[in-house]
Enzyme design. Structure first.
Site, PDB file in Angstrom:
ATOM      1  N   LYS A 113       0.845  -1.214   0.000  1.00  0.00           N
ATOM      2  CA  LYS A 113       0.000   0.000   0.000  1.00  0.00           C
ATOM      3  C   LYS A 113       0.873   1.254   0.000  1.00  0.00           C
ATOM      4  O   LYS A 113       0.576   2.236  -0.683  1.00  0.00           O
ATOM      5  CB  LYS A 113      -0.919   0.007   1.228  1.00  0.00           C
ATOM      6  N   LYS A 195      -3.956 -11.885  -8.380  1.00  0.00           N
ATOM      7  CA  LYS A 195      -5.188 -12.515  -7.906  1.00  0.00           C
ATOM      8  C   LYS A 195      -6.399 -11.650  -8.245  1.00  0.00           C
ATOM      9  O   LYS A 195      -6.250 -10.476  -8.576  1.00  0.00           O
ATOM     10  CB  LYS A 195      -5.100 -12.735  -6.401  1.00  0.00           C
ATOM     11  N   LYS A 198     -10.970  -6.667  -5.439  1.00  0.00           N
ATOM     12  CA  LYS A 198     -12.127  -5.771  -5.469  1.00  0.00           C
ATOM     13  C   LYS A 198     -11.810  -4.488  -6.220  1.00  0.00           C
ATOM     14  O   LYS A 198     -12.654  -3.915  -6.870  1.00  0.00           O
ATOM     15  CB  LYS A 198     -12.531  -5.394  -4.038  1.00  0.00           C
TER      16      LYS A 198
HETATM   17  P1  TYM Z   1     -10.680  -8.526   1.940  1.00  0.00           P
HETATM   18  O1  TYM Z   1     -11.882  -7.664   2.086  1.00  0.00           O
HETATM   19  O2  TYM Z   1      -9.601  -8.053   1.049  1.00  0.00           O
HETATM   20  O3  TYM Z   1     -11.099  -9.964   1.461  1.00  0.00           O
HETATM   21  C1  TYM Z   1     -12.117 -10.690   2.133  1.00  0.00           C
HETATM   22  C2  TYM Z   1     -11.756 -12.160   2.154  1.00  0.00           C
HETATM   23  O4  TYM Z   1     -11.574 -12.654   0.826  1.00  0.00           O
HETATM   24  C3  TYM Z   1     -10.296 -13.275   0.702  1.00  0.00           C
HETATM   25  N1  TYM Z   1      -9.766 -13.046  -0.663  1.00  0.00           N
HETATM   26  C4  TYM Z   1      -9.298 -14.015  -1.454  1.00  0.00           C
HETATM   27  N2  TYM Z   1      -9.169 -15.341  -1.279  1.00  0.00           N
HETATM   28  C5  TYM Z   1      -8.682 -16.074  -2.306  1.00  0.00           C
HETATM   29  N3  TYM Z   1      -8.316 -15.537  -3.508  1.00  0.00           N
HETATM   30  C6  TYM Z   1      -8.425 -14.208  -3.741  1.00  0.00           C
HETATM   31  N4  TYM Z   1      -8.109 -13.709  -4.935  1.00  0.00           N
HETATM   32  C7  TYM Z   1      -8.922 -13.376  -2.683  1.00  0.00           C
HETATM   33  N5  TYM Z   1      -9.157 -12.038  -2.551  1.00  0.00           N
HETATM   34  C8  TYM Z   1      -9.671 -11.862  -1.315  1.00  0.00           C
HETATM   35  C9  TYM Z   1      -9.429 -12.622   1.763  1.00  0.00           C
HETATM   36  O5  TYM Z   1      -8.343 -13.449   2.112  1.00  0.00           O
HETATM   37  C10 TYM Z   1     -10.424 -12.433   2.891  1.00  0.00           C
HETATM   38  O6  TYM Z   1     -10.568 -13.623   3.635  1.00  0.00           O
HETATM   39  N6  TYM Z   1      -8.114  -7.635   6.134  1.00  0.00           N
HETATM   40  C11 TYM Z   1      -9.238  -8.360   5.580  1.00  0.00           C
HETATM   41  C12 TYM Z   1     -10.553  -8.026   6.258  1.00  0.00           C
HETATM   42  C13 TYM Z   1     -10.540  -8.203   7.734  1.00  0.00           C
HETATM   43  C14 TYM Z   1     -10.521  -9.443   8.429  1.00  0.00           C
HETATM   44  C15 TYM Z   1     -10.527  -9.101   9.795  1.00  0.00           C
HETATM   45  C16 TYM Z   1     -10.494 -10.791   8.015  1.00  0.00           C
HETATM   46  C17 TYM Z   1     -10.570  -7.199   8.634  1.00  0.00           C
HETATM   47  N7  TYM Z   1     -10.553  -7.750   9.860  1.00  0.00           N
HETATM   48  C18 TYM Z   1     -10.519 -10.097  10.797  1.00  0.00           C
HETATM   49  C19 TYM Z   1     -10.479 -11.766   9.017  1.00  0.00           C
HETATM   50  C20 TYM Z   1     -10.493 -11.422  10.386  1.00  0.00           C
HETATM   51  C21 TYM Z   1      -9.367  -8.004   4.119  1.00  0.00           C
HETATM   52  O7  TYM Z   1      -8.925  -6.967   3.685  1.00  0.00           O
HETATM   53  O8  TYM Z   1     -10.091  -8.878   3.376  1.00  0.00           O
END
Ligand code: TYM
Length: 333
Positions: A113, A195, A198
């Site tokens: 980032k 990957k 969003k």
């Molecule tokens: P975020 O919003 O980027 O993504 C949400 C979930 O989707 C998974 N993910 C993927 N898994 C496989 N392949 C991909 N291409 C892919 N893109 C996204 C992410 O691994 C995630 O599980 N920091 C976290 C949000 C968060 C969180 C937490 C998660 C905040 N607090 C506490 C678990 C526990 C995030 O940015 O996910």
């Protein structure tokens, strides 16, 4: 019901995609049958990139709707919004006292980032992993269903939990990343570069809100080549990705057919992509349609949010009370 607690969250930074579904939500849907679960929309985390305030509400409502459309049952789990739980930022503040600048600066997501948005390297970005740890530890979670990209954050959550326990006495279980398929998942983008995401690489990401036509277009544009000329040639990454995507949504026989065609140098990628596109359409369409319906009924979504908030605050306030006491912040008794 097993006793281990499950927590996971998704940032409200855009449309959910197949990576979110197969990395995270698919596990949520299975885990809700077996464990006490807390799932939330991480709206505070989304603030690190300064989103337009007008977009926050539709983004939060859509993430909720897409989770439910994918099979989450708000009766079975606590489904809530992070900013509805004031105990989370309070625990975040406490954990920040145990998180060191050096380790936060070394986090891969922070470095990425900081590279991508050099004009906005804010403290929220640096302490992203402590806020995430607070999300998890506030419910004393043991299992955290996430994709592979969150592995390092989970390792940090374990470190902070251990540090807290060591200094103030045993309070938090160690949280571990979880996937029913065992190894954590990374769903590749359609162009074979990185990957699904969003906010980046939108033409190579399949969103749960994509229309049938958009899905077909994106899949048909996926990179291929003229095919192997010698039997049993190893697959280049971008072809392997197509097979990996096929494994998510297509039947076993279909996959075997194309694997055999590839091995025998008879593969027709146009046909394979058409098949993949139709299987993706069949998979995504019901989720999209249900999510659209749910988003029309804001009253029901608000009720779900409120009930999730009550369940989550019930658990969070107990943990916070214990954490304050352990740290010596109990001045009235
Ligand atoms: P975020 O919003 O980027 O993504 C949400 C979930 O989707 C998974 N993910 C993927 N898994 C496989 N392949 C991909 N291409 C892919 N893109 C996204 C992410 O691994 C995630 O599980 N920091 C976290 C949000 C968060 C969180 C937490 C998660 C905040 N607090 C506490 C678990 C526990 C995030 O940015 O996910």
């Amino acid at each position: 019901m097993k006793k281990e607690i499950v927590v996971s969250g998704i940032r409200s930074t855009g449309f959910l995609h197949l990576g979110n579904y197969f990395g995270a939500i698919r596990n949520y849907v299975r885990m809700q049958e077996e464990y006490p679960c807390y799932f939330f929309v991480a709206d505070y985390h989304s603030l690190t990139t300064h989103p337009d305030p007008l977009l926050l509400k539709p983004n939060v409502y859509r993430v909720l709707a897409e989770n439910i459309a994918s099979g989450l049952d708000p009766e079975k789990v606590a489904l809530y919004v992070q900013s509805d739980i004031p105990e989370i930022p309070e625990l975040y503040l406490m954990l920040n006292m145990l998180a060191y600048k050096g380790e936060l600066e070394k986090t891969a997501s922070f470095k990425e980032k900081a590279r991508n948005q050099p004009d906005n390297v804010n403290a929220g970005l640096l302490t992203y992993p402590t806020l995430m740890s607070a999300d998890i530890l506030i419910h004393k979670a043991s299992f955290v269903p996430v994709g592979k990209d969150q592995e390092q954050h989970l390792e940090m959550a374990r470190n902070f939990a251990q540090r807290f326990n060591h200094r103030y006495g045993e309070l938090f279980p160690e949280p571990h990343p979880f996937n029913f398929g065992e190894a954590l998942v990374k769903i590749p983008s359609l162009d074979g570069q990185g990957k699904m995401s969003k906010s980046e690489n939108e033409n190579a990401t399949l969103y749960l809100a994509d229309t049938d036509e958009v899905i077909r277009k994106k899949v048909m544009k996926a990179k291929t080549d003229q095919g192997p000329s010698e039997e049993n040639t190893p697959m280049p990454d971008y072809i392997q990705n197509l097979f990996d995507l096929m494994k998510l949504v297509s039947g076993e026989e279909v996959i075997r057919k194309y694997q055999l065609d590839y091995a025998q140098c008879q593969i027709r990628y146009g046909d394979m992509k058409k098949q993949l596109a139709e299987d993706m359409v069949d998979f995504i369409r019901p989720i999209r349609e249900k999510a659209i319906e749910l988003q029309k009924d804001e009253d029901t979504l608000r009720k779900i949010m409120k009930s999730g908030k009550d369940k989550a605050r019930d658990s969070a306030s107990k943990t916070l009370e214990e954490a304050r006491k352990a740290m010596g912040i109990n001045f009235y008794c």
